[in-house]
Design an enzyme around this catalytic site. Sequence first.
Site: not given
Length: 218
Positions: A36-43, A110
């Site tokens: 997902g986009l940077s800041g989407s909440g992945k981490s 990615s």
Amino acid sequence: MAQQKATNVTWHDGEVSREDRNTILRQRSATIWFTGLSGSGKSTIAVALERALFGIGKLSYRLDGDNVRLGINKNLGFSEADRKENIRRIGEVAKLFVDAGVISLSSFISPYKGDRDEVRELHEAAGLDFIEVFVDCSLAEAEKRDPKGLYKKARAGEIKNFTGIDDPYEPPTQPELHLKTDEMTVEDEVQMIVDYLEANGFIAKQPLTRATDLAEAH
């Protein structure tokens, strides 16, 4: 797909199988790939999921985009070629974790579908499970969050090749899980993943919850 350059090398099998390792860990290993986009909440989701799995006695390990770029991929930038190599390398690392019996939590923007598909094919060719999780967040919301201030820098021209601004993001078309993080809570997102793992036999449906239960399980 990367070409094999080294010659006169042969795979050496051991006497302990992946199934043996899964048995002692009492889980079915897999790569859970957050994109997902940077800041989407992945981490954020991966951290919370790792804690939740630990709480029910399951072994997982996070492979985070920034963390990896501080180590194994420290020599890579953000060009399309470097992004491709970044994902190829981490796909191989995730594969090793899964073969070890661990649930790999891989959080990477990615952005290119072809790169993610290659990682999936790498796993499937080895008989390993790959679970793609689309961490879906609108660009407007991601920019509003901007936890690292990267969108602001990208808009100012201080960062080049930034996904969503001057580089594309190709969303998954058929992910195993689709999390809409501008509509869901982290708790709901983690529960959705845990429910999927239980329903598909990766972890037991009767989780351990007490500290004494965890001690007895080991």
